[in-house]
Design a protein around this motif. Sequence first.
Motif: not given
Length: 175
Positions: A81-110
């Motif tokens: 519904p709101t821009e803040e909720s979109v930004r929160a969703y993207v921030a949560e996804l980016n948090t997961q991506i950054v945590s994976w980038l710090r300790t990558p496991t699995g195949p090397r995918v960009a």
Amino acid sequence: MPTGWEAAVEAQIRSAQERGEFDNLPGAGKPIPGRDLPYDESWWIKSFLEREKLPGDLLLPTPLQLRRRVERLPDEVRDLPTEESVRAYVAELNTQIVSWLRTPTGPRVAVRPVNADETVRRWRADRQRPATTATPAAGDAAAALAASDAAPPYVERTPGEAGRRRWWRLPWRRR
């Protein structure tokens, strides 16, 4: 010649048959499912996912799950519904991506963090578009391509540029 424990098991089965405990079982008289299919080593995983109604994405390695979430991001944020909720969703996804980038496991995918401003811009554009042009007819692929204002996933090159090789880009490769 059965041993003592085998005889005891056979006696229990026989007494259960006499009591009728094996009558009217679900699937009685029906063929075994998958009997005519070729052998598949992962039959038990597939049957578990089907029985529990789980998506097959759960079997993917973490970088592929993250990449799939990034690809589906416009569809997932479309109904927020709101821009803040979109930004929160993207921030949560980016948090997961950054945590994976710090300790990558699995195949090397960009997998790169998502640009929140670009996602919000696309979210606004999708909301401003009228409902009739947002979903073109299923068979009209050209109209769907024309309706989307997203950049193509590739860069178009001129015919002369496609065959030319840049020696400074890949100096370690043979010609």
